[in-house]
Each structure stands twice: as C-alpha cells, then as structure tokens.
Design an enzyme around this catalytic site. Structure first.
Site, mmCIF file in Angstrom:
data_model
loop_
_atom_site.group_PDB
_atom_site.id
_atom_site.type_symbol
_atom_site.label_atom_id
_atom_site.label_comp_id
_atom_site.label_asym_id
_atom_site.label_seq_id
_atom_site.Cartn_x
_atom_site.Cartn_y
_atom_site.Cartn_z
ATOM 1 N N GLY A 47 0.775 -0.959 0.137
ATOM 2 C CA GLY A 47 -0.079 -0.178 0.263
ATOM 3 C C GLY A 47 0.877 1.146 -0.064
ATOM 4 O O GLY A 47 2.065 0.703 -0.108
ATOM 5 N N GLN A 52 3.312 10.307 1.817
ATOM 6 C CA GLN A 52 4.636 9.085 1.598
ATOM 7 C C GLN A 52 4.975 9.759 -0.127
ATOM 8 O O GLN A 52 6.970 9.483 -0.019
ATOM 9 C CB GLN A 52 3.849 7.611 1.664
ATOM 10 C CG GLN A 52 3.644 6.950 3.159
ATOM 11 C CD GLN A 52 3.469 5.880 2.658
ATOM 12 O OE1 GLN A 52 2.771 5.050 2.172
ATOM 13 N NE2 GLN A 52 4.375 4.560 2.992
ATOM 14 N N CYS A 96 6.626 -0.377 6.773
ATOM 15 C CA CYS A 96 6.040 0.644 5.550
ATOM 16 C C CYS A 96 7.261 1.699 5.023
ATOM 17 O O CYS A 96 8.199 1.417 5.517
ATOM 18 C CB CYS A 96 5.636 1.271 7.087
ATOM 19 S SG CYS A 96 5.436 3.637 6.654
ATOM 20 N N LEU A 97 6.783 1.161 4.179
ATOM 21 C CA LEU A 97 7.907 2.399 2.584
ATOM 22 C C LEU A 97 8.177 3.592 3.493
ATOM 23 O O LEU A 97 10.176 4.411 2.974
ATOM 24 C CB LEU A 97 7.242 2.418 1.886
ATOM 25 C CG LEU A 97 7.482 0.800 0.954
ATOM 26 C CD1 LEU A 97 6.521 1.460 -0.284
ATOM 27 C CD2 LEU A 97 7.834 -0.005 0.881
ATOM 28 N N HIS A 138 -3.814 0.558 7.910
ATOM 29 C CA HIS A 138 -2.192 1.460 7.860
ATOM 30 C C HIS A 138 -2.291 2.293 6.972
ATOM 31 O O HIS A 138 -1.632 3.342 7.526
ATOM 32 C CB HIS A 138 -1.384 0.288 8.280
ATOM 33 C CG HIS A 138 -0.066 0.599 7.739
ATOM 34 N ND1 HIS A 138 1.481 -0.111 8.501
ATOM 35 C CD2 HIS A 138 1.067 2.127 6.736
ATOM 36 C CE1 HIS A 138 1.846 0.888 7.799
ATOM 37 N NE2 HIS A 138 1.820 1.581 6.755
ATOM 38 N N GLU A 139 -2.511 2.295 5.911
ATOM 39 C CA GLU A 139 -2.640 3.621 4.839
ATOM 40 C C GLU A 139 -3.386 4.883 5.563
ATOM 41 O O GLU A 139 -3.087 5.744 5.090
ATOM 42 C CB GLU A 139 -3.527 2.404 3.689
ATOM 43 C CG GLU A 139 -2.030 2.173 3.418
ATOM 44 C CD GLU A 139 -0.950 2.567 3.523
ATOM 45 O OE1 GLU A 139 -0.771 3.670 3.014
ATOM 46 O OE2 GLU A 139 -0.499 1.461 3.105
ATOM 47 N N HIS A 142 -1.733 7.179 7.338
ATOM 48 C CA HIS A 142 -0.967 8.241 6.780
ATOM 49 C C HIS A 142 -1.814 9.588 7.198
ATOM 50 O O HIS A 142 -0.679 10.612 6.215
ATOM 51 C CB HIS A 142 -0.087 7.635 5.755
ATOM 52 C CG HIS A 142 0.600 7.021 5.997
ATOM 53 N ND1 HIS A 142 1.744 7.024 6.341
ATOM 54 C CD2 HIS A 142 0.969 5.356 5.581
ATOM 55 C CE1 HIS A 142 3.349 5.770 6.583
ATOM 56 N NE2 HIS A 142 2.329 4.468 5.684
HETATM 57 NI NI NI Z 1 2.870 3.033 5.225
#
Ligand code: NI
Length: 181
Positions: A47, A52, A96-97, A138-139, A142
């Site tokens: 995701g 991000q 997480c990226l 999670h997304e 953000h």
């Molecule tokens: Ni993340």
C-alpha cells in the site's frame, strides 16, 4: 508515469493532516494515482498513501491481501472514513515504506467498514477484516500524520527486519505477514 521519491520518517509531510480531494477525476489527481501505482510496484509495497510521496492529500492505494482475481489491481481510496465494526483488536507485524528496514507489532481493529470514493469519484463502501482491514487502517493513518510506531503498545516489538526474519518467536508465526505499506 513516474516513480516518485518516498518520504521517510522524520519528514514533516508524514506528520500532518492531509487535505480532502474535491474532484478525483481532476487531471492532477489522476496523474498522481498512476504515479503512486508505479511507485508502489517499484518499491514492492502492499500500500501507499499520498503523503508518502510528499503530497498531502487524502488518497491511498493498496492491494487487498489474498486477492486471487485473475488480474488483481490495486484499489484506490479517496477521502476515506473508517468505522470499526467491533472493539476487537489484534497485534500483528507491519512494515512501512517510510520506515525502511524495520518491523513492528501493531494493534489494529479486526473488522472495519470503510467509505470514500474511488478514482472515478464513485462511492466506496466496503467491509473488511483481517489483513485487508489492517492495510486500510495503516494507510489511512498516514493521512492523519500517524506512522505505525506511534500505534505500538510495546516498543520492544520494534525490530530490524534482518533480525525479525531470524528471531521471530515461533508462537507468532501464524500472525506473520511480510509487507511494506
Ligand atoms: Ni506506511
């Protein structure tokens, strides 16, 4: 199409509330969605949220875990609203990226309903559980400036991915999921 640079923990864009999108069909939003798809695939993420990639707008893209349709394509969710459908929560591992190289055990609601719009502006209204619900929580965090470590109960469960792969306790194996968001 372009692969965008991913903001890492510490960048202010990851700590702010992102703005609503008025028109999902606007050319700049459509271009952003295409670029986010490409960036997510390149990073092998499950995701990705617009903040991000340094865009403070309420837009996330994600794969539904276990989607076995013939041509699984990432979902788009704009201006999302999440409603937990029960108080039950479970701990499981997330990555997480924007927090590269780390894994943490994070509590999330087991079952949620999420609403919003898709990339055409059509309404979205989905009930999700398990990993699907986890990814969306999670997304969407953000979009409110939350990174998963701030959701953790025990920071002893924040570990390097390289160690996690070797030392994950056996009793946690069935909860194990390996992905970045
Ligand atoms: Ni993340």
């Amino acid at each position: 199409m372009a692969i965008l640079k991913i903001a890492k923990m510490g960048h202010p864009v990851l700590l702010q509330r992102a703005a609503e999108i008025d028109d999902p069909t606007a050319p700049d939003v459509q271009a952003l969605i295409e670029d986010m798809f490409e960036t997510m695939e390149d990073a092998q993420g499950l995701g990705l949220a617009a903040p991000q990639v340094h865009v403070a707008k309420r837009l996330v893209v994600f794969h539904v875990p276990g989607d076995e349709s013939e041509t699984p394509s990432p979902r788009v969710l704009i201006n999302p609203v999440i409603t937990p459908l029960s108080d039950d929560m479970h701990l499981s591992w997330e990555g997480c990226l924007s927090v590269p190289g780390l894994r943490g055990r994070v509590p999330r609601f087991d079952e949620i309903r999420y609403t919003g719009m898709d990339e055409t502006g059509a309404p979205v209204d989905v009930t999700a559980e398990g990993m699907h619900a986890r990814v969306v929580q999670h997304e969407c965090d953000h979009l409110d400036g939350r990174l998963y470590p701030t959701r953790m109960i025990d920071l002893a469960d924040l570990v390097f991915e390289s160690e996690w792969r070797y030392h994950l306790p056996l009793e946690q194996e069935d909860e194990e999921e390996d992905y970045d968001e």
